[in-house]
Design an enzyme around this catalytic site. Sequence first.
Site, PDB file in Angstrom:
ATOM      1  N   ARG A 332      -5.788   9.135  -3.950  1.00 50.03           N
ATOM      2  CA  ARG A 332      -5.195   8.188  -3.002  1.00 50.03           C
ATOM      3  C   ARG A 332      -3.681   8.220  -3.156  1.00 50.03           C
ATOM      4  O   ARG A 332      -3.144   7.863  -4.206  1.00 50.03           O
ATOM      5  CB  ARG A 332      -5.735   6.776  -3.204  1.00 50.03           C
ATOM      6  CG  ARG A 332      -5.125   5.783  -2.209  1.00 50.03           C
ATOM      7  CD  ARG A 332      -5.941   4.514  -2.013  1.00 50.03           C
ATOM      8  NE  ARG A 332      -5.984   3.655  -3.180  1.00 50.03           N
ATOM      9  CZ  ARG A 332      -6.453   2.399  -3.171  1.00 50.03           C
ATOM     10  NH1 ARG A 332      -6.911   1.881  -2.037  1.00 50.03           N
ATOM     11  NH2 ARG A 332      -6.494   1.693  -4.281  1.00 50.03           N
ATOM     12  N   GLU A 422      -7.822  -1.032   6.748  1.00 52.96           N
ATOM     13  CA  GLU A 422      -7.536  -2.263   6.020  1.00 52.96           C
ATOM     14  C   GLU A 422      -6.353  -3.029   6.610  1.00 52.96           C
ATOM     15  O   GLU A 422      -5.902  -4.014   6.032  1.00 52.96           O
ATOM     16  CB  GLU A 422      -7.265  -1.947   4.548  1.00 52.96           C
ATOM     17  CG  GLU A 422      -6.137  -0.952   4.335  1.00 52.96           C
ATOM     18  CD  GLU A 422      -5.965  -0.531   2.880  1.00 52.96           C
ATOM     19  OE1 GLU A 422      -6.682  -1.062   2.025  1.00 52.96           O
ATOM     20  OE2 GLU A 422      -5.115   0.331   2.625  1.00 52.96           O
ATOM     21  N   ASP A 450      -7.368  -6.396   1.427  1.00 51.88           N
ATOM     22  CA  ASP A 450      -6.139  -6.045   2.132  1.00 51.88           C
ATOM     23  C   ASP A 450      -6.231  -6.449   3.593  1.00 51.88           C
ATOM     24  O   ASP A 450      -5.251  -6.905   4.198  1.00 51.88           O
ATOM     25  CB  ASP A 450      -5.863  -4.547   2.015  1.00 51.88           C
ATOM     26  CG  ASP A 450      -4.766  -4.244   1.002  1.00 51.88           C
ATOM     27  OD1 ASP A 450      -3.756  -4.963   0.997  1.00 51.88           O
ATOM     28  OD2 ASP A 450      -4.918  -3.295   0.214  1.00 51.88           O
ATOM     29  N   ASP A 622      -6.239  -6.229  -8.133  1.00 55.12           N
ATOM     30  CA  ASP A 622      -5.222  -5.208  -7.920  1.00 55.12           C
ATOM     31  C   ASP A 622      -4.265  -5.759  -6.873  1.00 55.12           C
ATOM     32  O   ASP A 622      -4.269  -6.948  -6.577  1.00 55.12           O
ATOM     33  CB  ASP A 622      -5.832  -3.862  -7.528  1.00 55.12           C
ATOM     34  CG  ASP A 622      -6.563  -3.900  -6.191  1.00 55.12           C
ATOM     35  OD1 ASP A 622      -6.538  -4.944  -5.509  1.00 55.12           O
ATOM     36  OD2 ASP A 622      -7.170  -2.878  -5.837  1.00 55.12           O
TER      37      ASP A 622
END
Length: 712
Positions: A332, A422, A450, A622
């Site tokens: 990612r 997202e 998100d 996160d």
Amino acid sequence: MTTRITRCDLQIDEILCSFIEDEALPGTGVSADAFWQGLADLIHDYGPRNRALLEQRAELQTQIDEWHIKRRNQPHDHEAYKTFLTEIGYLLPEGEDFEIDTSNVDPEIATVPGPQLVVPITNARYVLNAANARWGSLYDGFYGTDAMGTPAPRGGYDKGRGARVVARARVFLDEAFPIDGGSHADARRYHIHNGALLVDDMPLADPSKFVGFRGDPRAPQAIVLRNNALHVELVFDRTHRIGSRDQCGLADVQMESAISAIMDCEDSVACVDGEDKTQAYSNWLGLMKGNLEETFQKGSETLTRSLNPDRVYTAPDGGEVVLKGRALMLVRNVGHLMTNPAILDRDGNEAFEGLMDAMVTTLIAKHDLARDGGNSVKGSVYVVKPKMHGPDEVAFADATFSFVEKALGLPQNTVKLGIMDEERRTSVNLKQCIRAAKSRVAFINTGFLDRTGDEIHTSMEAGPFSRKDFIKRKAWIGGYENRNVDIGLECGLSGRAQIGKGMWAMPDMMAAMLEQKIEHPKAGANCAWVPSPTAATLHALHYHKVDVFAVQARLRKGGRRAHVDTILDIPLAAFRKWSEDQVLREVENNAQGILGYVVRWIDQGVGCSKVPDVNDVGLMEDRATCRISAQHIANWLHHDVVSEATVLEVMRRMAVVVDGQNAGDPQYRPMAPDFGGIAFQAACDLVFKGRVQPSGYTEPVLHARRLQLKSA
């Protein structure tokens, strides 16, 4: 002070420059001059385009804010709102039907549904654990978690629990691999006769599920079975502690578990400069070369972990069967927003980090493409691109990788693209986003956290949002989840790409995960995120129960279940007469999550943490979880649901709680009692300045405060 080296009008952090020239480039066939010139051209030619896309984001947000402000305290006019979004270019026409034509896709992406891990790439031990989580022990998954309804025991081996584990595993075997006329619970002997598996001389109900074996066919050491494209290995060992007590010597049931793993350079890491980026790229290089190792202490032992080899068996016809020993690895990259001081352009400006990632991670992946038995058997590189807003930004990513491929001498579309659905402008224009990269798309997914953070920020001026638990119950989230799958299927992703679902965020609650997460494959997702290798093993059980491709075929035949109007339904609070206790409880829970995450991010550079909530339930935190919590408090502050004084008091009070939770960590720096540390100030910035952060993202604040600490 950073020492920099000049290459092709770029000023590069010396640590990063040395890594690229001395470690990453050799063996790729790309010269240092060609690489640096290519990166310089990418940064100088594509940087302005990147910046223009960010300006478009800001302009659209300004227009949306003004629309809501002009209509404050008026009933929401959905049709007028939808017309307005169309007029400003936020909501686009879908266009004609099409199907993706992505080629050279590995089976783990196209045809093998299963769990997916996401792991911070800066932690070599975690990275190796994730890569090696392709196989996991079902016995360990049941015994060492609460999966069977009770917590794992402490102390020595519990024989009673062990017996229940074995019985539970055999129930699974009977469900997935039934015996014609018998049960695995009663089995005393497994053997191979004339290429067929017999259990007490009885065949499987479906003999084709037998794939291979290892050892003597009359008393094999291992037998491999396959169901819904996933493999299971029965391990026989009468000298083993478990096998010696078992009537047929079955010592373990090994599950094919994490089919793929995302090595994350984004939300779960804290990479703010050249040193940090070098650590991330170095671990990716070790994975792509296949030589990554990590030595660590476990108790009194010194252990070295490396990548597992493939598994080799004898096929029923006497030939050879080779099964991969590692998860297929995706990387990612970061999104389009952030710059990084690791590289300065010719004007002395920080380069966009997404452009750096595109060039460097693809360069490193060339090592895998040049070797046999590596990550991709199809000659592809898999890059997940997060936080893109709408089809123009997806098209920019597609163009970026076309440039990178040409600069590095790779065929076009070698790099396959994962589009994370997202952000709200991507959700409402998903079909056009997929169209913008239709020859690269190998992955789409949904992510509640998100996506909700962007939902709050986009509609910040519309009014106060519901409490977070109630936001999940609103119609928009179900519409978002269903429409993602429906459009993915319309665009031909079934059998060609992954359609994914989000993270199970409670790593200690495996019984609840077993009960609830089966809804992801039932929804047509051929991959879903899990927080640990053990969770991957347990989640694999769901893919044995659910034939995902049959679900996808049924869903595609039935047509769309949700439409854009549902997604545009803003989840504002209908009931706003909360009690003082309800408001405090919500703010406390948000604040504790923010503080518990941010203090480790800033002070220790830890990008992903397990943080207890106010109910002492450990949650994976996160930047996505931090974003939603910060935006939620910012929204309530903006609409006077709670005062700044109250929020600051809560932040200080919860900082004391977080300090207590981390009291056993020798590296931890307490935030109380002075509350003057950089970490506490960063957490406050996210809340009190959250409304003005670009798209509500946490990265600008976190990066600035971490750099402040590192330079102190």
